[in-house]
Design an enzyme around this catalytic site. Structure first.
Site, PDB file in Angstrom:
ATOM      1  N   ASP A  77      18.792  -9.673  22.559  1.00 33.34           N
ATOM      2  CA  ASP A  77      19.340 -10.984  22.232  1.00 33.34           C
ATOM      3  C   ASP A  77      18.396 -11.793  21.344  1.00 33.34           C
ATOM      4  O   ASP A  77      17.190 -11.887  21.623  1.00 33.34           O
ATOM      5  CB  ASP A  77      19.611 -11.749  23.530  1.00 33.34           C
ATOM      6  CG  ASP A  77      20.183 -13.127  23.285  1.00 33.34           C
ATOM      7  OD1 ASP A  77      21.309 -13.217  22.767  1.00 33.34           O
ATOM      8  OD2 ASP A  77      19.498 -14.121  23.613  1.00 33.34           O
TER       9      ASP A  77
ATOM     10  N   HIS B  78      31.384 -12.630  21.760  1.00 33.44           N
ATOM     11  CA  HIS B  78      31.267 -13.664  22.789  1.00 33.44           C
ATOM     12  C   HIS B  78      30.767 -14.980  22.209  1.00 33.44           C
ATOM     13  O   HIS B  78      31.216 -16.058  22.615  1.00 33.44           O
ATOM     14  CB  HIS B  78      30.341 -13.188  23.921  1.00 33.44           C
ATOM     15  CG  HIS B  78      28.891 -13.204  23.574  1.00 33.44           C
ATOM     16  ND1 HIS B  78      28.251 -12.174  22.917  1.00 33.44           N
ATOM     17  CD2 HIS B  78      27.942 -14.153  23.799  1.00 33.44           C
ATOM     18  CE1 HIS B  78      26.977 -12.482  22.755  1.00 33.44           C
ATOM     19  NE2 HIS B  78      26.755 -13.670  23.267  1.00 33.44           N
ATOM     20  N   ASP B  79      29.822 -14.932  21.259  1.00 36.56           N
ATOM     21  CA  ASP B  79      29.292 -16.157  20.661  1.00 36.56           C
ATOM     22  C   ASP B  79      30.317 -16.843  19.775  1.00 36.56           C
ATOM     23  O   ASP B  79      30.524 -18.061  19.859  1.00 36.56           O
ATOM     24  CB  ASP B  79      28.046 -15.834  19.820  1.00 36.56           C
ATOM     25  CG  ASP B  79      26.774 -15.886  20.627  1.00 36.56           C
ATOM     26  OD1 ASP B  79      26.710 -16.664  21.599  1.00 36.56           O
ATOM     27  OD2 ASP B  79      25.827 -15.139  20.298  1.00 36.56           O
ATOM     28  N   GLN B  80      30.948 -16.077  18.892  1.00 35.94           N
ATOM     29  CA  GLN B  80      31.826 -16.677  17.902  1.00 35.94           C
ATOM     30  C   GLN B  80      33.122 -17.205  18.513  1.00 35.94           C
ATOM     31  O   GLN B  80      33.805 -18.021  17.894  1.00 35.94           O
ATOM     32  CB  GLN B  80      32.136 -15.655  16.791  1.00 35.94           C
ATOM     33  CG  GLN B  80      30.908 -15.134  16.070  1.00 35.94           C
ATOM     34  CD  GLN B  80      30.089 -16.233  15.395  1.00 35.94           C
ATOM     35  OE1 GLN B  80      30.577 -17.311  15.103  1.00 35.94           O
ATOM     36  NE2 GLN B  80      28.817 -15.943  15.137  1.00 35.94           N
TER      37      GLN B  80
ATOM     38  N   ASP C 135      26.097 -11.192  11.262  1.00 32.22           N
ATOM     39  CA  ASP C 135      26.981 -12.360  11.324  1.00 32.22           C
ATOM     40  C   ASP C 135      27.660 -12.626   9.984  1.00 32.22           C
ATOM     41  O   ASP C 135      28.745 -13.201   9.939  1.00 32.22           O
ATOM     42  CB  ASP C 135      26.195 -13.600  11.741  1.00 32.22           C
ATOM     43  CG  ASP C 135      25.898 -13.633  13.236  1.00 32.22           C
ATOM     44  OD1 ASP C 135      26.584 -12.916  13.992  1.00 32.22           O
ATOM     45  OD2 ASP C 135      24.981 -14.366  13.643  1.00 32.22           O
ATOM     46  N   ASP C 136      27.037 -12.194   8.888  1.00 26.21           N
ATOM     47  CA  ASP C 136      27.627 -12.467   7.574  1.00 26.21           C
ATOM     48  C   ASP C 136      29.008 -11.842   7.441  1.00 26.21           C
ATOM     49  O   ASP C 136      29.914 -12.428   6.839  1.00 26.21           O
ATOM     50  CB  ASP C 136      26.710 -11.945   6.465  1.00 26.21           C
ATOM     51  CG  ASP C 136      25.528 -12.863   6.205  1.00 26.21           C
ATOM     52  OD1 ASP C 136      25.314 -13.790   7.022  1.00 26.21           O
ATOM     53  OD2 ASP C 136      24.816 -12.662   5.209  1.00 26.21           O
TER      54      ASP C 136
ATOM     55  N   GLU D 182      20.002  -8.573  17.810  1.00 23.42           N
ATOM     56  CA  GLU D 182      20.727  -9.720  17.258  1.00 23.42           C
ATOM     57  C   GLU D 182      19.710 -10.567  16.517  1.00 23.42           C
ATOM     58  O   GLU D 182      18.711 -11.001  17.104  1.00 23.42           O
ATOM     59  CB  GLU D 182      21.373 -10.558  18.359  1.00 23.42           C
ATOM     60  CG  GLU D 182      22.112 -11.773  17.795  1.00 23.42           C
ATOM     61  CD  GLU D 182      22.351 -12.888  18.795  1.00 23.42           C
ATOM     62  OE1 GLU D 182      23.215 -13.745  18.515  1.00 23.42           O
ATOM     63  OE2 GLU D 182      21.681 -12.929  19.835  1.00 23.42           O
TER      64      GLU D 182
ATOM     65  N   VAL E  11      16.507 -11.997  18.589  1.00 21.94           N
ATOM     66  CA  VAL E  11      15.101 -11.639  18.386  1.00 21.94           C
ATOM     67  C   VAL E  11      14.405 -12.590  17.418  1.00 21.94           C
ATOM     68  O   VAL E  11      13.170 -12.661  17.397  1.00 21.94           O
ATOM     69  CB  VAL E  11      14.964 -10.180  17.892  1.00 21.94           C
ATOM     70  CG1 VAL E  11      15.530  -9.211  18.913  1.00 21.94           C
ATOM     71  CG2 VAL E  11      15.616  -9.982  16.534  1.00 21.94           C
TER      72      VAL E  11
ATOM     73  N   ARG F 172      20.913  -3.932  23.636  1.00 23.21           N
ATOM     74  CA  ARG F 172      21.123  -4.954  22.613  1.00 23.21           C
ATOM     75  C   ARG F 172      20.145  -6.078  22.911  1.00 23.21           C
ATOM     76  O   ARG F 172      20.139  -6.649  24.009  1.00 23.21           O
ATOM     77  CB  ARG F 172      22.568  -5.447  22.651  1.00 23.21           C
ATOM     78  CG  ARG F 172      22.902  -6.509  21.594  1.00 23.21           C
ATOM     79  CD  ARG F 172      22.824  -7.902  22.168  1.00 23.21           C
ATOM     80  NE  ARG F 172      23.377  -8.911  21.273  1.00 23.21           N
ATOM     81  CZ  ARG F 172      23.320 -10.225  21.507  1.00 23.21           C
ATOM     82  NH1 ARG F 172      22.749 -10.679  22.599  1.00 23.21           N
ATOM     83  NH2 ARG F 172      23.838 -11.078  20.657  1.00 23.21           N
TER      84      ARG F 172
END
Length: 594
Positions: free
Chosen positions: A247, A379-381, A309-310, A284, A249, A245
């Site tokens: 990160d 993890h981000d959200q 993310d949408d 990502e 980009v 994955r």
């Protein structure tokens, strides 16, 4: 083990092994490279470093092991000496699979790779196909999300180092689970980055969110790109990984005609037949540009998938009602309906958060929806919320079940965040352990100031340097058999079982997707070939029309079949067969091979 190193501007480079210094000489066959005059490698582990123009010693930029931390000497490590048990292993195709994102340091109380391997039975019984590990490369300090890595070739020693990493991957494969590694090629951490001592790895004239950009397109950037690509190939080849994955980009600053991502995809595609295993690259990106996941034959970058993310934003707003910041554009169930049928919400539409148009449409006739990786939490959200609170903290069980059903039974490749499946009560907060007092203070103050600008009370923002912030984020595995945790876990398992049992739920075509929605009443129906997911987002009972004799396969909350449809109580759902649905040919006029 060779002790070659790239240092194009150095006038002298010495290899330090113990108390001995061995001058290196320029390699005439490779510009900027230095090498020993004779073979200095031994079978046993050796601690070593490099003096560059009499400064140092510094760790090897390609160090495989850092037992003393990122400021100490490197240690040789031979990956070929491990006795693998995964001969004949082949991961499932990404399409149809379920990914499980986890952080080694907080997945178990021990915070090690070996302890994580002890939980694989749980993941196998759940139905997970791939684990996706947050970055494990060496960083300064004991615990960290992993995105402050500075030695990309070394596995963080407190996790168990490279030997434990090999054991973990081998154990996953024996359990029938593939491994995807999150790698960070867009920036380096703030402590322990000695790459500039060796060469022009960074560009002072170009920057991204985290500081100086990697030198991907400037003078002497060929070796910098080689450094990144060789790292990617190392994980896939030497550690038997099934994918990477990549990160953020969108933060890669690269103006070359063949950009780094396309070059990486070319080399990974060449490695795959050589080692005899399918390999995947997942990006990502917040660009909403489908060219990332368009094949190279069709003039794309040729990556296998990208995060969307949408989907998260539309689902999050539908469940929580939050419409601040970038959530503002996703208000209303119509936004979720658009994402489910077209992949991106912002596909050239106006983004109020960015104050401009954003994105590009997906060609739904040719692009498989499985190339979008989606999630209701990650993890981000979670971690980038002020308090690091999961959906569990604010949603009821019915809403959590809705999030699970639309993620796992929807048209995309689903990803779960560790503990989500049992509605873990532990938060996942932003934590660091920078040992430098000034950096520690700047990190803590910067975090609080960031959320203060958004109107949060500074007192509600955990101090990332406080060890308690890290400890709060460790999963509590004693919860699984109690109350709502057991209820949600059982439902997740049933969703995964149903996903496996009904071919329509993994059909890789946008043409099989149909959505009906009544935004005012608060209900949505997602149809996938032979299956329909009927959801009531509202706090009042609703009758969702159109059942017409279909049978209920799985439900959460109270429902009742009526003559004019199915009555769903507040925050409930029912998964039914879709006997009333028109065939793809009837609805589109097109014919598709079966």
């Amino acid at each position: 083990m060779t002790f070659d190193v790239w240092a194009p501007h150095a006038t002298s480079v010495d290899l330090v092994i113990g108390d001995e210094r061995h001058p290196l000489e320029r390699d005439r066959g490779r510009d900027g490279w230095w090498a020993p005059k004779s073979d200095l490698g031994k079978k046993s582990a050796q601690d070593y470093g490099f003096m560059v123009d009499d400064e140092g010693p510094y760790p090897d930029p390609r160090s495989r092991r850092q037992p003393g931390g990122v400021h100490a000497l490197s240690q040789t490590f031979d990956t070929s000496r491990f006795d693998w048990s995964d001969t004949g292993w082949r991961a499932r195709p990404l399409a149809g699979s379920v990914i499980y994102e986890l952080h080694i340091g907080t997945f178990t109380p021990e915070g090690t790779l070996d302890a994580a391997a002890g939980k694989l039975v749980h993941l196998r019984e759940l139905g997970v196909d791939f684990v996706e590990l947050l970055p494990v490369n060496a960083f300064n300090g004991t615990y960290n999300w992993g995105y402050d890595g500075v030695l990309w070739y070394a596995v963080h020693e407190p996790y168990g180092g490279p030997p434990a990493y090999q054991r973990f991957v081998d154990a996953c494969h024996l359990a029938g689970i593939g491994v995807i590694q999150d790698v960070v090629y867009n920036h380096l951490g703030p402590s322990g980055n000695y790459l500039p001592k060796f060469g022009p790895y960074l560009r002072g004239d170009k920057a991204n969110t985290w500081g100086s950009a990697l030198n991907l397109d400037g003078p002497e950037s060929d070796e910098v790109r080689r450094y990144i690509i060789d790292n990617a190939l190392m994980w896939l080849r030497d550690y038997h990984l099934d994918g990477l994955r990549l990160d953020a980009v969108h933060a890669l600053v690269d103006t070359r005609a063949t950009d780094l991502l396309e070059e990486l995809a070319i080399e990974v595609d060449a490695l795959s037949p050589h080692i005899g295993r399918p390999l995947v690259l997942i990006a990502e990106s917040d660009l909403n540009d489908p060219r990332l996941i368009t094949s190279r034959e069709a003039h794309g970058d040729g990556l296998d998938a990208q995060w969307s993310d949408d989907f998260h934003h539309a689902l999050h707003v539908a469940l929580t009602g939050e419409t601040t910041g970038y959530y503002a554009d996703f208000e209303g169930l119509d936004a979720l309906a658009k994402v489910l049928t077209r992949g991106f919400f912002h596909d050239g539409s106006y983004s109020s958060f960015r104050e401009r148009r954003h994105g590009r449409p997906i060609d739904t006739l040719t692009m498989p929806p499985a190339r979008l990786v989606v999630f209701s939490q990650d993890h981000d959200q979670i971690g980038n919320r002020a308090a690091g609170d999961r959906l569990t903290a604010t949603l009821d069980d019915g809403q959590l079940a809705i999030a699970a059903a639309l993620t796992l039974l929807g048209p995309f490749t689903p990803m779960l965040f560790m503990g989500e499946e049992w509605a873990a009560s532990t938060p996942w907060q932003f934590f660091t352990s920078h040992p430098e007092p000034e950096l520690a203070r700047a990190t803590a103050e910067g975090r609080k100031a960031e959320f203060a600008r958004m109107g949060w009370d500074e007192a509600s923002v955990p101090d990332p340097q406080d060890p308690a912030t890290f400890r709060r984020s460790i999963l509590d595995w004693t919860e699984l058999d109690d109350g709502r945790h057991a209820t949600l876990l059982a439902f997740y398992r049933e969703l995964m079982r149903l996903r496996r049992a009904r071919p329509g739920l993994t059909d890789p075509r946008f043409a099989t997707i149909e959505v009906d929605v009544d935004a005012d009443a608060g209900w949505l129906v997602l149809r996938r070939s032979d299956t329909a997911i009927r959801v009531n987002f509202s706090t009042e009972p609703v009758v969702v029309p159109g059942l017409e004799g279909a049978s209920v396969l799985l439900s959460f909350g109270t429902h009742r079949v009526e003559t004019d449809g199915i009555r769903l109580e507040a925050h409930s759902l029912a998964v039914t067969d879709a006997s009333e649905r028109k065939t793809i040919e009837e609805r589109t006029g097109a014919r598709f091979p079966v």
